[in-house]
Design a protein around this motif. Structure first.
Motif, mmCIF file in Angstrom:
data_model
loop_
_atom_site.group_PDB
_atom_site.id
_atom_site.type_symbol
_atom_site.label_atom_id
_atom_site.label_comp_id
_atom_site.label_asym_id
_atom_site.label_seq_id
_atom_site.Cartn_x
_atom_site.Cartn_y
_atom_site.Cartn_z
ATOM 1 N N TRP A 240 0.735 -1.086 -0.099
ATOM 2 C CA TRP A 240 0.072 0.138 0.062
ATOM 3 C C TRP A 240 0.763 1.301 -0.095
ATOM 4 O O TRP A 240 1.985 1.239 0.502
ATOM 5 N N ARG A 241 0.267 2.300 -0.635
ATOM 6 C CA ARG A 241 1.336 3.434 -0.466
ATOM 7 C C ARG A 241 1.824 3.915 0.669
ATOM 8 O O ARG A 241 2.858 4.279 0.934
ATOM 9 N N SER A 242 0.756 3.749 1.602
ATOM 10 C CA SER A 242 1.249 4.274 3.169
ATOM 11 C C SER A 242 2.133 3.361 3.893
ATOM 12 O O SER A 242 2.772 3.750 4.750
ATOM 13 N N THR A 243 2.172 2.109 3.475
ATOM 14 C CA THR A 243 3.130 1.285 4.214
ATOM 15 C C THR A 243 4.086 0.481 3.391
ATOM 16 O O THR A 243 5.356 -0.233 4.233
ATOM 17 N N GLY A 244 4.026 0.215 1.993
ATOM 18 C CA GLY A 244 4.952 -0.432 1.387
ATOM 19 C C GLY A 244 4.622 -2.130 1.353
ATOM 20 O O GLY A 244 3.444 -2.047 1.827
ATOM 21 N N TRP A 245 5.582 -2.822 1.276
ATOM 22 C CA TRP A 245 5.314 -4.384 1.285
ATOM 23 C C TRP A 245 5.326 -4.647 2.856
ATOM 24 O O TRP A 245 6.206 -4.362 3.434
ATOM 25 N N THR A 246 4.240 -5.298 3.195
ATOM 26 C CA THR A 246 4.061 -5.911 4.612
ATOM 27 C C THR A 246 3.785 -7.373 4.543
ATOM 28 O O THR A 246 2.991 -7.756 3.835
ATOM 29 N N PRO A 247 4.353 -8.322 5.364
ATOM 30 C CA PRO A 247 4.262 -9.828 5.391
ATOM 31 C C PRO A 247 2.965 -9.850 6.301
ATOM 32 O O PRO A 247 2.998 -9.412 7.630
ATOM 33 N N TYR A 248 2.145 -10.793 6.034
ATOM 34 C CA TYR A 248 1.170 -11.466 7.158
ATOM 35 C C TYR A 248 1.066 -13.035 6.989
ATOM 36 O O TYR A 248 0.879 -13.519 5.993
ATOM 37 N N ALA A 249 0.982 -13.646 7.863
ATOM 38 C CA ALA A 249 0.636 -15.189 8.031
ATOM 39 C C ALA A 249 -0.996 -15.235 8.036
ATOM 40 O O ALA A 249 -1.643 -14.359 8.620
ATOM 41 N N LEU A 250 -1.448 -16.086 7.208
ATOM 42 C CA LEU A 250 -2.761 -16.360 7.001
ATOM 43 C C LEU A 250 -3.164 -17.839 7.376
ATOM 44 O O LEU A 250 -2.116 -18.947 7.180
ATOM 45 N N VAL A 251 -4.202 -18.167 8.388
ATOM 46 C CA VAL A 251 -3.958 -19.214 9.101
ATOM 47 C C VAL A 251 -5.499 -19.774 9.004
ATOM 48 O O VAL A 251 -6.606 -19.154 8.521
ATOM 49 N N ARG A 252 -5.635 -21.238 8.932
ATOM 50 C CA ARG A 252 -7.099 -21.700 9.013
ATOM 51 C C ARG A 252 -7.334 -22.118 10.473
ATOM 52 O O ARG A 252 -6.367 -22.317 11.508
ATOM 53 N N THR A 253 -8.602 -21.736 10.813
ATOM 54 C CA THR A 253 -8.929 -21.641 12.181
ATOM 55 C C THR A 253 -9.501 -23.115 12.451
ATOM 56 O O THR A 253 -10.106 -23.829 11.527
ATOM 57 N N GLU A 254 -9.617 -23.573 13.876
ATOM 58 C CA GLU A 254 -10.195 -24.876 13.900
ATOM 59 C C GLU A 254 -11.664 -24.913 13.609
ATOM 60 O O GLU A 254 -12.177 -26.040 13.508
ATOM 61 N N ASP A 255 -12.590 -23.924 13.359
ATOM 62 C CA ASP A 255 -13.757 -23.862 12.908
ATOM 63 C C ASP A 255 -13.823 -24.067 11.453
ATOM 64 O O ASP A 255 -14.947 -24.042 10.884
ATOM 65 N N GLY A 256 -12.661 -24.221 10.812
ATOM 66 C CA GLY A 256 -12.668 -24.177 9.311
ATOM 67 C C GLY A 256 -12.570 -22.896 8.665
ATOM 68 O O GLY A 256 -12.691 -23.080 7.274
ATOM 69 N N GLY A 257 -12.645 -21.903 9.338
ATOM 70 C CA GLY A 257 -12.524 -20.545 8.788
ATOM 71 C C GLY A 257 -11.085 -20.162 8.436
ATOM 72 O O GLY A 257 -10.193 -20.930 8.601
ATOM 73 N N HIS A 258 -10.950 -18.823 8.128
ATOM 74 C CA HIS A 258 -9.561 -18.160 7.918
ATOM 75 C C HIS A 258 -9.388 -16.974 8.738
ATOM 76 O O HIS A 258 -10.178 -16.150 8.930
ATOM 77 N N ALA A 259 -8.311 -16.685 8.936
ATOM 78 C CA ALA A 259 -7.913 -15.567 9.762
ATOM 79 C C ALA A 259 -6.265 -14.960 9.338
ATOM 80 O O ALA A 259 -5.688 -15.698 9.107
ATOM 81 N N TRP A 260 -6.207 -13.621 9.508
ATOM 82 C CA TRP A 260 -4.816 -13.037 9.168
ATOM 83 C C TRP A 260 -4.235 -12.922 10.806
ATOM 84 O O TRP A 260 -5.141 -12.938 11.817
ATOM 85 N N ILE A 261 -2.812 -13.004 11.107
ATOM 86 C CA ILE A 261 -2.565 -12.884 12.234
ATOM 87 C C ILE A 261 -2.144 -11.482 12.178
ATOM 88 O O ILE A 261 -1.201 -10.871 11.499
ATOM 89 N N ASN A 262 -2.423 -10.340 12.962
ATOM 90 C CA ASN A 262 -2.336 -9.219 13.033
ATOM 91 C C ASN A 262 -1.598 -8.881 14.380
ATOM 92 O O ASN A 262 -2.278 -8.579 15.430
ATOM 93 N N GLY A 263 -0.473 -8.836 14.453
ATOM 94 C CA GLY A 263 0.302 -8.556 15.689
ATOM 95 C C GLY A 263 -0.307 -9.510 16.671
ATOM 96 O O GLY A 263 0.051 -10.902 16.608
ATOM 97 N N ASP A 264 -0.982 -9.289 17.842
ATOM 98 C CA ASP A 264 -1.375 -10.108 18.766
ATOM 99 C C ASP A 264 -2.906 -10.746 18.928
ATOM 100 O O ASP A 264 -3.680 -11.326 19.467
ATOM 101 N N ARG A 265 -3.357 -10.386 17.567
ATOM 102 C CA ARG A 265 -4.773 -10.707 16.993
ATOM 103 C C ARG A 265 -4.884 -11.491 16.093
ATOM 104 O O ARG A 265 -4.212 -11.482 15.273
ATOM 105 N N LEU A 266 -6.100 -12.251 16.192
ATOM 106 C CA LEU A 266 -6.527 -12.976 14.717
ATOM 107 C C LEU A 266 -7.597 -11.991 14.083
ATOM 108 O O LEU A 266 -8.482 -11.605 14.934
ATOM 109 N N GLU A 267 -7.410 -11.878 12.764
ATOM 110 C CA GLU A 267 -8.554 -11.140 12.153
ATOM 111 C C GLU A 267 -9.279 -12.055 11.112
ATOM 112 O O GLU A 267 -8.946 -12.320 9.982
ATOM 113 N N PRO A 268 -10.398 -12.567 11.685
ATOM 114 C CA PRO A 268 -11.076 -13.568 10.695
ATOM 115 C C PRO A 268 -11.651 -12.838 9.708
ATOM 116 O O PRO A 268 -12.037 -11.675 9.517
#
Length: 126
Positions: A88-116
């Motif tokens: 993004w113009r404001s941040t440049g390239w930024t990496p994020y882990a993407l995970v599958r959750t136990e309920d079969g959904g998906h979420a980003w790991i954003n610092g200390d939070r999951l963002e489903p």
């Protein structure tokens, strides 16, 4: 064989937000991330703000926060780190882990939070 996210990851994340009760089941690989996102829209919240984001097969992305302006960026995956990367113009390239959750959904790991989020087929943004 599917890789399991280390228990250390879960232990290293302080209390996840109360809105996110599901636990991480596994980290997605770069090819899994590409298959999930490419040509699709995701619907979720990021730091409490609802949004929709479309991921073009050509590496373009459009993020539309609720009540805000659309922003255009770029996306890719990194096969060495098995992470998603956004530009993004404001941040440049930024990496994020993407995970599958136990309920079969998906979420980003954003610092200390999951963002489903959920995946909607095709370009579903206004």
């Amino acid at each position: 064989m599917k890789r399991r996210v280390f228990m250390g990851l879960l232990l290293s994340l302080p209390a996840l937000g109360t809105a996110v009760a599901q636990a991480v089941q596994e980290k997605l690989t770069a090819p899994e991330i590409e298959a999930l996102l490419s040509g699709n829209t995701i619907v979720g919240t990021w730091s409490g703000t609802p949004y929709r984001q479309y991921y073009g097969p050509d590496g373009t992305t459009i993020n539309v926060p609720e009540g805000g302006r659309a922003d255009e960026g770029r996306w890719r995956t990194n096969p060495e780190t098995e992470e998603y990367e956004s530009w993004w113009r404001s941040t440049g390239w930024t990496p994020y882990a993407l995970v599958r959750t136990e309920d079969g959904g998906h979420a980003w790991i954003n610092g200390d939070r999951l963002e489903p989020f959920s995946v909607v087929p095709g370009r579903q943004i206004e």
